[in-house]
Design a protein around this motif. Structure first.
Motif, PDB file in Angstrom:
ATOM      1  N   PHE A  18       5.742 -24.224   0.665  1.00 28.21           N
ATOM      2  CA  PHE A  18       6.648 -24.934   0.269  1.00 28.21           C
ATOM      3  C   PHE A  18       7.439 -24.256  -0.976  1.00 28.21           C
ATOM      4  O   PHE A  18       8.751 -24.581  -1.257  1.00 28.21           O
ATOM      5  CB  PHE A  18       6.093 -26.145  -0.411  1.00 28.21           C
ATOM      6  N   GLU A  43      -5.657  -5.311  -6.553  1.00 18.51           N
ATOM      7  CA  GLU A  43      -6.063  -6.393  -7.394  1.00 18.51           C
ATOM      8  C   GLU A  43      -5.771  -8.004  -6.453  1.00 18.51           C
ATOM      9  O   GLU A  43      -4.941  -7.609  -5.437  1.00 18.51           O
ATOM     10  CB  GLU A  43      -5.409  -6.419  -8.438  1.00 18.51           C
ATOM     11  N   SER A  44      -5.988  -8.842  -6.942  1.00 17.51           N
ATOM     12  CA  SER A  44      -5.706 -10.260  -6.238  1.00 17.51           C
ATOM     13  C   SER A  44      -4.316 -10.224  -6.129  1.00 17.51           C
ATOM     14  O   SER A  44      -3.404  -9.837  -7.060  1.00 17.51           O
ATOM     15  CB  SER A  44      -6.544 -11.340  -7.096  1.00 17.51           C
ATOM     16  N   HIS A 214     -11.827  -4.925  -4.381  1.00 17.82           N
ATOM     17  CA  HIS A 214     -11.330  -4.948  -5.666  1.00 17.82           C
ATOM     18  C   HIS A 214     -11.700  -3.767  -6.257  1.00 17.82           C
ATOM     19  O   HIS A 214     -11.189  -3.406  -7.417  1.00 17.82           O
ATOM     20  CB  HIS A 214     -11.118  -6.130  -6.255  1.00 17.82           C
ATOM     21  N   LEU A 255      -5.217   1.854 -12.490  1.00 20.78           N
ATOM     22  CA  LEU A 255      -6.397   1.152 -12.063  1.00 20.78           C
ATOM     23  C   LEU A 255      -7.618   1.851 -12.666  1.00 20.78           C
ATOM     24  O   LEU A 255      -8.457   1.327 -13.123  1.00 20.78           O
ATOM     25  CB  LEU A 255      -6.521   0.995 -10.596  1.00 20.78           C
ATOM     26  N   ILE A 272      -3.089  -1.251 -18.015  1.00 20.46           N
ATOM     27  CA  ILE A 272      -1.666  -1.612 -17.572  1.00 20.46           C
ATOM     28  C   ILE A 272      -1.029  -2.623 -18.022  1.00 20.46           C
ATOM     29  O   ILE A 272      -1.536  -3.886 -18.204  1.00 20.46           O
ATOM     30  CB  ILE A 272      -1.845  -1.611 -16.111  1.00 20.46           C
ATOM     31  N   PRO A 273       0.008  -2.610 -18.835  1.00 21.69           N
ATOM     32  CA  PRO A 273       0.552  -3.721 -19.473  1.00 21.69           C
ATOM     33  C   PRO A 273       0.868  -4.631 -18.353  1.00 21.69           C
ATOM     34  O   PRO A 273       1.290  -4.408 -17.384  1.00 21.69           O
ATOM     35  CB  PRO A 273       1.752  -3.072 -20.151  1.00 21.69           C
ATOM     36  N   GLY A 274       1.071  -6.018 -18.905  1.00 21.73           N
ATOM     37  CA  GLY A 274       1.659  -6.999 -18.133  1.00 21.73           C
ATOM     38  C   GLY A 274       0.701  -7.641 -16.928  1.00 21.73           C
ATOM     39  O   GLY A 274      -0.319  -7.186 -16.891  1.00 21.73           O
ATOM     40  N   THR A 275       1.307  -8.430 -16.061  1.00 21.38           N
ATOM     41  CA  THR A 275       0.650  -8.934 -15.019  1.00 21.38           C
ATOM     42  C   THR A 275       1.469  -8.693 -13.697  1.00 21.38           C
ATOM     43  O   THR A 275       2.531  -8.237 -13.769  1.00 21.38           O
ATOM     44  CB  THR A 275       0.369 -10.254 -15.254  1.00 21.38           C
ATOM     45  N   ARG A 291       5.544  -2.592 -14.705  1.00 22.23           N
ATOM     46  CA  ARG A 291       4.354  -2.318 -15.705  1.00 22.23           C
ATOM     47  C   ARG A 291       4.205  -0.734 -15.632  1.00 22.23           C
ATOM     48  O   ARG A 291       3.037  -0.181 -16.248  1.00 22.23           O
ATOM     49  CB  ARG A 291       3.258  -2.795 -15.059  1.00 22.23           C
TER      50      ARG A 291
ATOM     51  N   ASP B 199      -9.118  -9.186 -12.923  1.00 27.04           N
ATOM     52  CA  ASP B 199      -8.715  -7.987 -12.170  1.00 27.04           C
ATOM     53  C   ASP B 199      -8.999  -6.753 -13.203  1.00 27.04           C
ATOM     54  O   ASP B 199      -8.602  -6.953 -14.635  1.00 27.04           O
ATOM     55  CB  ASP B 199      -7.312  -7.844 -11.432  1.00 27.04           C
ATOM     56  N   ILE B 202      -6.424  -6.133 -15.816  1.00 28.69           N
ATOM     57  CA  ILE B 202      -6.219  -7.451 -16.728  1.00 28.69           C
ATOM     58  C   ILE B 202      -7.606  -7.272 -17.676  1.00 28.69           C
ATOM     59  O   ILE B 202      -7.627  -7.283 -18.923  1.00 28.69           O
ATOM     60  CB  ILE B 202      -6.240  -8.492 -16.027  1.00 28.69           C
ATOM     61  N   GLN B 205      -7.199  -5.109 -20.560  1.00 27.60           N
ATOM     62  CA  GLN B 205      -6.394  -5.962 -21.738  1.00 27.60           C
ATOM     63  C   GLN B 205      -7.202  -6.521 -22.354  1.00 27.60           C
ATOM     64  O   GLN B 205      -7.061  -6.892 -23.806  1.00 27.60           O
ATOM     65  CB  GLN B 205      -5.217  -6.634 -21.144  1.00 27.60           C
TER      66      GLN B 205
END
Lengths: 326, 342, 290
Positions: A18, A43-44, A214, A255, A272-275, A291, B199, B202, B205
């Motif tokens: 949706f 990662e997820s 993972h 990673l 690793i910065p950010g998401t 990133r 993860d 993360i 971090q």
């Protein structure tokens, strides 16, 4: 080089939700050879589990396989009818899930669930089926196999259940096993037992395995080759030693750096910065660029294609990392 | 010597299981009884954490490490034993006497999804411990300003303070949980598997953030984890637990370089690693952890231990100080018998 | 309003025909109940407006029907449609009030039961079990005959029957909520049990209550109708829909079917609409059933 068993070409599996189109798998290609373990890491949100489900066509609406070929022994699984694919599931290709409780039916005994598998996929008579079940349980390290056939799943511990699930997966002589986070729910000491068991059974039977996880440490110990996924695309693939020791893609590097090492302890981990970006709002360009410490204007303009960087390693990066001298 | 921030002596926690009184009613030999099954989660644990120190508890699921953490945080009532926070025994304080203690002791939880109330705004979540301390003495506006400052410290902005938890990713939620724990400026933070649901990228971090905060606020951590590489990264000293017992405590370097208890060795060798050089010949341990409803007599690890001998079944080994400063509960490292034979 | 209209909830609603039908029915009934007196020509309880000459007129489209009385009249010349409109108000009032009362009592007991567990839980839930082992009609009938009739008594009887559903639902959700770490976090923050229950548990167990409440209003209207039909419900001066059916029932076999049939049909459509909408809410709000 041994024969190719599974060849995935340009697989796209999208979910029409949706809130927008989720390109969970967006043009993934890799192959699995006979007798080999291929690790799918990421990662997820990377799309690694969806690939496993796509191979067995277990994608439910709103998801759909939009494009690509999944060649298993030369036959395209995406073109098979529902009846044909059902014979493949659990027969030629078996699946092991993270939570052994969901893949075992709580109201039937282990023996009955194993027997059902053999009835579906073999022509064996009852006594032969039973003998095979018992041998299989012994093979996966379950003692007193004969009496255990009459036990229900809840009478087993988590690790034992996962052994049973693996036994069922191996039972019908599957040539490819897709293991989706098979040891994530287990403790380390049990995990190492299960991983060893899987490794041994795969090589003894000459089957192949796709290990979805993972956990880079687990794949680095288990897999012959690694496929690294980010936002539904393959960012790097190659021989395990090369990917772990000399990754070409900055994401793989990041990673690996994120894992705390017992050998050298730093006060801060390199992170690793950010998401992970929202997969529904990916534009053109490299999805990792925001990133990435090597990102340049080109990365926003052009999506990098997977290309050979070194002999045994492909990466999708405009500015791949050099081989480091260790 | 400075007072330890946390000192735990002989902590025992047993959970009655089997339901309410009507469910347990049984007739036995003409008598109406309500027998109680007991789950022995923690069986006499000692530990102590100095100001600014990070202690990790490791072990597999069901080893009681989370129960230790949650009993110290007084989410559970201890069955027996002593918990001293900053020298004060809090093991049997009631809810009201416990409130001032909570200013010194906060907690970070495992599940970034379940540990934040989905119906609360982030700014209210973050400031909840502070508000419980101050009651009505602080204005709503002042509290909100504090919340925004806390969120800024963990890397979230003021605009995000008005959102609900479901609008955040796992890592961001864990940052919110950390800000909540910081709101009362505690001395000790109990972190129950704070990165295991995240993860790897993360996870790094969050670990970095926790280490920065320790330096900035002089925090101590009791860090519960099953992941040895994470523990190695963050801890000064480590306690290894098995079936509710502490089987080994040692400084980080001692534990990783010279593990003594067979279980510690097994844990270290079973942990998968990307460093090929670290792959050790494995201590093969088989089987799984026995039920805490019926503890094995003698040493709790003997059912899986490759080195078990007669004495292990007969006698439960006590945690003993070793010459190098670590402590081990294993008959193979029994200092009294070593002394006798020498 | 725009974000709601473009939400997934609104989208699913528009595509769910039974839900649209159910809520349309409900909307019509709600309008009737609210605007009732403005819609009909007659106040059926103002004797001065009644014409005895007009008694037992059949519905307007039948032979002998009267244009002024669309659905016919009863023995005192009361317009059946007007009676239904006024009766619907009483039925709706009883249904909603009983729902609110049993929701309050049941939710409180369910929260206590789920939060504290142990003996508190055992006692409350065994009482609920006993309650559930009797047909709800029987309990209501017993209470009404023991303590008398009247709207207040009907409300008490319905609450006595209805709290169990709430208590059980709330207890179940409470049990699953208090397992979650945010409750433990609240405890570490230093909140008291009462604060935890009110600030954290209650808001998180509300969603299933909306569903239960919708269905319960329908159930209460039905039980009340049955009680009134049996003559132990509301007094004749405040006739609910059920009482209308009963009144009409007395003359049903003399061929005057409309005085009971129309109120009966009305109850049916009302409860039908409530249940259609309630089912939709349940599917939407309960992720476990998806």
């Amino acid at each position: 080089m041994s024969e190719t068993l599974l060849d995935i070409r340009g697989l796209k599996t999208h979910f029409h939700t949706f809130s927008g189109l989720v390109k969970a798998v967006d043009g993934v290609s890799f192959d699995v050879r006979k007798g080999e373990v291929v690790g799918l890491v990421g990662e997820s949100g990377g799309g690694k589990s969806v690939i496993g489900f796509s191979i067995l066509r277990l994608i439910e609406p709103p998801g759909r396989i939009e494009a690509g070929e999944i060649l298993f022994d030369g036959e395209d699984l995406t073109k098979k009818s529902e009846v044909e694919i059902r014979a493949v599931r659990g027969g030629e290709i078996a699946m092991v899930f993270q939570d052994p409780m969901t893949s075992l039916n709580p109201v039937y005994t282990i023996g009955r669930q194993m027997d059902e598998m053999l009835q579906l996929h073999t022509e064996l008579a009852e006594p032969a089926r039973r003998a095979r079940c018992i041998r299989m349980l012994e093979d996966v390290g379950i003692s007193e196999a004969e009496s255990r056939l009459n036990a229900y799943p809840h009478q087993f511990s988590g690790g034992m259940r996962q052994r049973v699930v693996i036994a069922i997966a191996l039972l019908a002589g599957s040539r490819l096993i897709i293991a989706d986070e098979p040891t994530t729910a287990l403790d380390v000491t049990v995990q190492s037992q299960i991983l060893k068991l899987m490794r041994r059974q795969i090589s003894e039977r000459g089957a192949a395995m796709i290990l979805v996880t993972h956990d880079l440490a687990v794949v680095s110990e288990m897999a012959d080759r690694i496929v690294v996924l980010y936002c539904g695309r393959v960012v790097e693939r190659g021989r395990t030693e090369d990917v772990i020791a000399h990754p070409a893609h900055p994401y793989t590097r990041g990673l690996l750096d994120s894992i705390p090492r017992i050998t050298d302890r730093q006060h801060r981990l390199r992170q690793i910065p950010g998401t992970v970006p929202d997969i529904r709002e990916l534009g053109s360009g490299c999805s990792f660029r925001e990133r990435c410490f090597r990102a340049q204007p080109l990365c926003a303009e052009k999506t990098p294609e997977l290309a050979p960087v070194r002999q045994t390693l492909d990466a999708a990066c405009h500015f791949p990392l050099e081989e480091t001298k260790a | 010597m400075t007072t330890p921030v946390l000192e735990v002596r002989g902590l025992v926690k047993a959970f009655p299981v089997g339901g309410g009184i009507f469910e347990r009613l049984r007739f036995r030999k003409g008598q109406l009884l309500a027998p109680q099954k007991i789950l022995r989660a923690v069986n006499g644990v000692n530990l102590s954490i100095a100001p600014g120190e990070v202690m990790a508890l490791v072990g597999e699921s069901g080893c009681g490490k989370s129960t230790v953490a949650k009993t110290i945080a007084r989410i559970y009532e201890p069955t027996a034993g002593e918990i001293r926070i900053d020298g004060q025994d809090v093991s049997h304080l009631g809810f009201r006497e416990m409130r001032p203690v909570r200013r010194k002791l906060q907690m970070i939880f495992q599940d970034p999804y379940a540990s934040l109330d989905p119906r609360q705004r982030v700014k209210d979540i973050v400031i909840e411990p502070r508000r419980a301390q101050t009651g009505r003495t602080m204005s709503r506006k002042a509290l909100e300003e504090e919340a925004v400052a806390l969120l800024a410290r963990v890397g979230l902005n003021a605009e995000q303070a008005n959102r609900y938890p479901h609008q955040f990713s796992g890592g961001q939620r864990q940052r919110i949980g950390i800000a909540r724990a910081l709101s009362v400026r505690p001395k000790l933070i109990i972190a129950d598997e704070p990165v295991s649901a995240l993860d790897v990228s993360i996870q790094a971090q969050i670990l970095n953030l926790m280490m920065d905060l320790r330096d900035e606020f002089g925090l101590s951590y009791l860090f519960v984890s099953h992941d040895l590489s994470v523990v190695h990264h963050i801890a000064d000293k480590i306690g290894v637990m098995y079936l509710g017992f502490m089987v080994e405590t040692a400084s980080r370097d001692q534990l990783f370089n010279q593990p003594k208890h067979p279980y510690t060795k097994a844990l270290l060798s079973a942990a998968p690693t990307v460093d090929k050089a670290l792959r050790k010949p494995e201590i093969e341990i088989t089987g799984e952890v026995p039920s805490a409803l019926r503890l094995p007599h003698g040493c709790c690890f003997r059912t899986r231990c490759p080195l078990a001998f007669d004495r292990c079944a007969a006698e439960r080994p006590a945690l003993q100080a070793q010459p190098d400063g670590s402590s081990v509960a294993c008959h193979l490292h029994d200092q009294t018998s070593v002394a006798r034979s020498a | 309003m725009t974000p709601f209209l473009s939400s997934e909830f609104a989208f699913n609603y528009r595509r769910n025909l039974p839900a649209v039908l159910g809520s349309a029915l409900l909307a019509v009934f709600a309008l009737m109940a609210v605007l009732g007196p403005l819609l009909v020509l007659q106040d059926p309880y103002d004797v001065s407006q009644l014409e005895l000459m007009d008694s037992f007129k059949p519905p307007a489209w039948l032979e002998g029907g009267d244009g002024r009385y669309l659905l016919g009249t009863d023995g005192q010349g009361r317009d059946v449609l007007a009676s239904i409109v006024y009766g619907a108000r009483i039925s709706a009032f009883i249904g909603l009030t009983a729902m609110a009362l049993s929701c309050m009592i049941g939710t409180t007991l369910g929260l206590l039961s789920g939060y504290y567990g142990g003996t508190v839980d055992s006692v409350i839930m065994r009482v609920a079990d006993i309650q559930l082992s009797f047909p709800s009609m029987l309990i209501a009938l017993f209470m009404m005959s023991a303590f008398g009739t009247g709207i207040v008594m009907v409300l008490i009887a319905l609450t006595a029957v209805g709290w169990v559903v709430y208590a059980r639902t709330v207890r179940g959700s409470t049990l699953s909520e208090i397992q979650k770490e945010y409750i433990q976090a609240a405890r570490v923050a230093g909140l008291s049990d009462l604060q935890i229950i009110v600030r954290h548990v209650l808001p998180n167990v509300m969603t299933p209550l909306i569903v239960v409440s919708t269905i319960q209003v329908g159930t209460f209207i039905l039980i009340e109708a049955s009680l009134s039909f049996l003559g132990v419900g509301v007094p004749i001066t405040e006739p609910s829909l059920g009482l209308l059916v009963k009144e009409g029932f007395d003359v049903l076999f003399s061929g005057i079917w409309w005085t009971s049939a129309f109120p009966g049909l009305f109850i049916m459509f009302l409860v039908f609409g409530i249940n259609l909408f309630g089912d939709f809410l349940r599917d939407e709000l309960n992720p476990r059933l998806r």
